[in-house]
Scaffold this active site. Structure first.
Site, PDB file in Angstrom:
ATOM      1  N   MET A   1      29.775  55.995  52.010  1.00  0.00           N
ATOM      2  CA  MET A   1      30.409  55.716  53.299  1.00  0.00           C
ATOM      3  C   MET A   1      29.451  54.882  54.142  1.00  0.00           C
ATOM      4  O   MET A   1      28.527  55.392  54.767  1.00  0.00           O
ATOM      5  CB  MET A   1      30.752  57.042  53.997  1.00  0.00           C
ATOM      6  CG  MET A   1      31.331  56.864  55.388  1.00  0.00           C
ATOM      7  SD  MET A   1      32.852  55.871  55.417  1.00  0.00           S
ATOM      8  CE  MET A   1      32.784  55.220  57.097  1.00  0.00           C
TER       9      MET A   1
ATOM     10  N   ARG B   1      34.299  53.624  32.338  1.00  0.00           N
ATOM     11  CA  ARG B   1      35.175  53.953  31.217  1.00  0.00           C
ATOM     12  C   ARG B   1      34.456  54.027  29.868  1.00  0.00           C
ATOM     13  O   ARG B   1      35.091  54.134  28.839  1.00  0.00           O
ATOM     14  CB  ARG B   1      36.384  53.012  31.204  1.00  0.00           C
ATOM     15  CG  ARG B   1      37.387  53.423  32.292  1.00  0.00           C
ATOM     16  CD  ARG B   1      38.622  52.571  32.357  1.00  0.00           C
ATOM     17  NE  ARG B   1      38.319  51.229  32.779  1.00  0.00           N
ATOM     18  CZ  ARG B   1      38.145  50.844  34.047  1.00  0.00           C
ATOM     19  NH1 ARG B   1      38.295  51.713  35.031  1.00  0.00           N
ATOM     20  NH2 ARG B   1      37.844  49.612  34.337  1.00  0.00           N
TER      21      ARG B   1
ATOM     22  N   ASP C   1      49.708  42.569  42.675  1.00  0.00           N
ATOM     23  CA  ASP C   1      48.646  43.268  41.939  1.00  0.00           C
ATOM     24  C   ASP C   1      49.106  43.597  40.517  1.00  0.00           C
ATOM     25  O   ASP C   1      48.688  44.593  39.932  1.00  0.00           O
ATOM     26  CB  ASP C   1      48.197  44.549  42.686  1.00  0.00           C
ATOM     27  CG  ASP C   1      46.932  45.144  42.107  1.00  0.00           C
ATOM     28  OD1 ASP C   1      46.207  44.430  41.396  1.00  0.00           O
ATOM     29  OD2 ASP C   1      46.669  46.333  42.360  1.00  0.00           O
TER      30      ASP C   1
ATOM     31  N   ALA D   1      38.763  42.115  42.599  1.00  0.00           N
ATOM     32  CA  ALA D   1      39.820  41.215  43.072  1.00  0.00           C
ATOM     33  C   ALA D   1      40.506  41.725  44.334  1.00  0.00           C
ATOM     34  O   ALA D   1      41.234  40.979  44.975  1.00  0.00           O
ATOM     35  CB  ALA D   1      40.856  40.975  41.965  1.00  0.00           C
TER      36      ALA D   1
HETATM   37 CA    CA Z   1      43.942  45.050  41.357  1.00  0.00          CA
END
Ligand code: CA
Length: 709
Positions: A674, A145, A328, A206
């Site tokens: 992957m 970001r 969440d 998380a």
């Molecule tokens: Ca999260």
């Protein structure tokens, strides 16, 4: 008289007027040479409207620009002035920094670019060479970001946990420090902030089983100054801070074995007068609280806003938005600092619209809750009790006994996409979204690594196959801009979008509100009433936030266009709600009368190869379905439907032969992200997953021509 005063007459008259009123200026020794931004300069960023010096432009993160050459009246004449094509095709989420005509920006894979902000010419590029396989530790795409810029240095946090300082002129590396223990699946996607000569950075993870923290590093040397853990570790090891000793009383069981969560992966703000650094704290790990902290508890400091001393990391106050978080519902969303009059009293406030659907106004000096109202429809709590500051929950929302169809969903009523605030009209613009989610516990939960550890049955939350049911779900999936009055705590108006996961916002003194969207347009609205004034087809979904700056008296607007992030990776068909977009990854810069053009481009539906016959074993495919949604769907999409970021597995020729196992067991594509899953999944299980994906490809093939899939 200092240097700053001597240079001032050279700057515009309005700048002079603004500065001369400001007693602080006398104490400032701002270095105005190219490509530098001292602390003082960031503190006074509001007096340099031509630049975009810090992530939210100013420390208060308002994302409002005082530039007014582009207005609601002339924005119809906005045209593309230059574009820069990235050679990557993953999500772009960065907010550029612009200082004295140079733009510093990050693309995918934590790569950093410096460009001439007027011409788009690349000045330098820095590739931190993040190992491709680290992508498996990132929940939400290989995004970044943005950078911070300070005293001739550019700072970037990398996906694999490093913090790097670069020479702003050359892009040469100055220092490079590891901020994580790479034994654990941490990742950095957030933009660093510079506060008092320190670089502040957190991390994510998380969803994977980590313990959250935020840290400060000396901006000159990279040396760690402090680290603040947001959740307690094993009490037997002692507590790092008194705040964690307090927090440990709100946890049960052996949470530390699963990490606990509470990552600080995005939002921060800084108040120099109060000398407080605010950080937003993320969700619990795993999501399901029964697994993380049996018997409940508030689980401090999950889903909290924390106020810390920037010099030491010392805890000052917290406000927890979602006690005992299990949906969440992070509080990592953008925080805006402003001065508001509330109940007749001038207040220094902090405002946040976290995932849980409530808009909070806090006194940022004390953390006192001043008001909270839902900014979208929510069903997990009826309201926030102003006596206790706690949500009044619907007990069924804690999905221990039976599944709960929740609003908002884990994507949040608002995610990381920045809001924007107008300090004159006192309106907050929220990029809001409404998406349902069926939370059902994973009865067979076992922590895995690498892998997502939610404690949720993701297959149960899948899009229904039945067309009527699916149409019903799709009709509930929406997104909008909410123009929110934070004093009255009510919506003034909204701009409805077809779907969620639209870009961040910017509003300007010229009464223009800018936003890119998931449907692939960059749009200007009247910031007073939401009327659409102008739009530009960007040939890709936009999720990033716009900025504006000026050079030699000409105002520019820049947006990164590049579809990606968690929603199109994970959500499958739901992420196609705004239509199918591609991911041509670009920087787009506009000015009045700009005449640049994008190359001609049209989305072409790829041919679907004839799928393999498959073995027709329904039981095997059912088992493959469960495994797919446990191990694969977070990147390859619900029901193996790709929404345009990663290859759609239904189309892959690897379904046909042993290439499937070369990839899933031997890891031949690990450099693309992957990795091998041979330690987590047996050959039989990988074959079950292959059989499941074959059924999905067959279903798509059968539906082609009928427009049904
Ligand atoms: Ca999260």
């Amino acid at each position: 008289m200092n240097l700053y005063r001597l240079i001032l007459p050279l700057i515009t008259a309005s700048f002079l007027a603004a500065c001369s009123q400001d007693a602080q200026v006398d104490a400032q020794v701002a270095d105005l040479s190219a490509a530098t931004a001292s602390d003082q300069r960031i503190l006074a960023a509001d007096q340099e409207p031509q630049n975009w010096l810090a992530h939210g432009r100013t420390y208060d993160e308002q994302r409002y620009s005082p530039l007014d050459q582009i207005t609601d009246k002339n924005v119809k004449d906005l045209g593309l002035d230059w574009h820069y094509d990235f050679d990557t095709h993953r999500g772009l989420e960065a907010t550029p920094i612009v200082i004295d005509g140079v733009m510093y920006v990050t693309g995918s894979w934590s790569r950093v670019y410096a460009l001439n902000a007027v011409t788009g010419e690349l000045l330098w590029e820095f590739n931190p060479e993040v190992p491709g396989e680290w992508a498996v530790n990132a929940c939400c795409d290989v995004v970044n970001r943005g950078v911070a810029v300070w005293q001739g240095k550019v700072y970037v946090g990398t996906l694999d946990g490093r913090l790097i300082a670069l020479d702003a002129k050359t892009g040469e590396k100055i220092w490079d420090v590891m901020t994580i223990d790479q034994k654990y699946p941490y990742s950095i996607t957030g933009a660093p902030r510079i506060v008092k000569g320190k670089v502040i950075i957190g991390n994510g993870g998380a969803e994977f089983g980590v313990r959250g923290y935020v840290g400060a590093y000396d901006a000159l040397t990279g040396e760690q100054v402090w680290r603040f853990y947001t959740v307690p570790g094993n009490p037997a090891d002692g507590f790092e801070t008194p705040a964690l000793e307090t927090a440990a009383k709100t946890w049960n069981g052996e949470w530390w074995k699963l990490g606990g969560g509470g990552t600080v992966w995005d939002s921060m703000a800084y108040d120099a007068d109060l000398d407080l650094l605010y950080v937003g704290v993320g969700n619990g790990s795993p999501w399901n609280q029964e697994l993380r902290s049996p018997g409940g508890g508030d689980n401090l400091y999950l889903s909290s806003i924390l106020a810390l001393r920037p010099d030491t990391g010392e805890y000052v106050w917290h406000y927890q938005t979602t006690p005992g978080e299990m949906w969440d519902y992070t509080a990592t969303q953008h925080m805006i600092l402003a001065d508001l009059e509330i109940a007749g009293k001038a207040r220094k406030v902090l405002m946040q619209a976290p995932k849980n659907g409530f808009f909070y106004v806090l006194d940022r000096e004390t953390g006192e809750l001043l008001s909270a109202e839902n900014y979208v429809d929510v069903n997990w709590a009826s309201h926030i009790d102003m006596e206790t500051g706690r949500p009044v929950e619907d007990p069924r929302a804690r999905y221990y006994d039976s599944p709960w169809l929740a609003f908002p969903n884990p994507l949040g009523a608002h995610n990381w996409h920045p809001m924007s605030y107008n300090p004159n009209s006192k309106i907050v613009y929220i990029p809001a979204q409404e998406v349902p989610f069926l939370y059902a516990p994973d009865k067979d939960f076992k922590a895995i690594r690498p892998g997502i550890n939610l404690g949720i049955d993701m297959a149960a939350a899948s899009m229904p196959d039945d067309k009527t049911a699916r149409d019903q779900v799709m009709s509930m999936i929406k997104g909008h801009i909410s123009a929110w009055d934070p004093v009255a705590q009510k919506e003034l108006w909204r701009v409805q979008h077809p779907g969620p996961w639209n870009g961040g916002l910017l509003n300007t003194k010229g009464k223009v509100l800018f936003q890119g969207n998931a449907a692939g347009y960059f749009v200007a609205y009247n910031s007073e009433n939401g009327d659409k004034l102008w739009s530009f087809p960007a040939q890709t979904g936009i999720v990033a936030s716009p900025i504006t700056f000026s050079v030699d008296g000409e105002q520019y607007v820049t947006i990164l266009a590049g579809w990606g992030g968690v929603f199109p990776l994970l959500a499958g068909e739901a992420a196609l709600k705004s239509g199918r977009v591609s991911n041509n990854s670009r920087i787009l810069t506009f000015k009045l009368g700009g005449t640049d053009k994008l190359p001609d481009w049209k989305y072409v539906e790829p041919d679907l190869p004839e799928p393999p016959v498959g073995n027709g074993d329904d039981k095997q495919a059912a088992n493959g379905n469960a495994l797919f949604h446990r191990f694969c769907s977070s990147c390859h999409g619900d029901k193996a439907v790709s929404a345009g970021v990663l290859p759609d597995l239904r189309y892959t020729l690897a379904l046909h032969d042993d290439t499937w196992f070369d990839i899933t067991q031997d890891g031949i594509l690990k450099d693309n992200g992957m990795v091998s899953f041979k330690d987590q999944l047996s050959t039989e299980q990988l074959e079950d997953i292959r059989q499941y994906v074959i059924t999905r490809a067959q279903r798509l093939k059968a539906s082609q021509g009928t427009k049904e899939d």
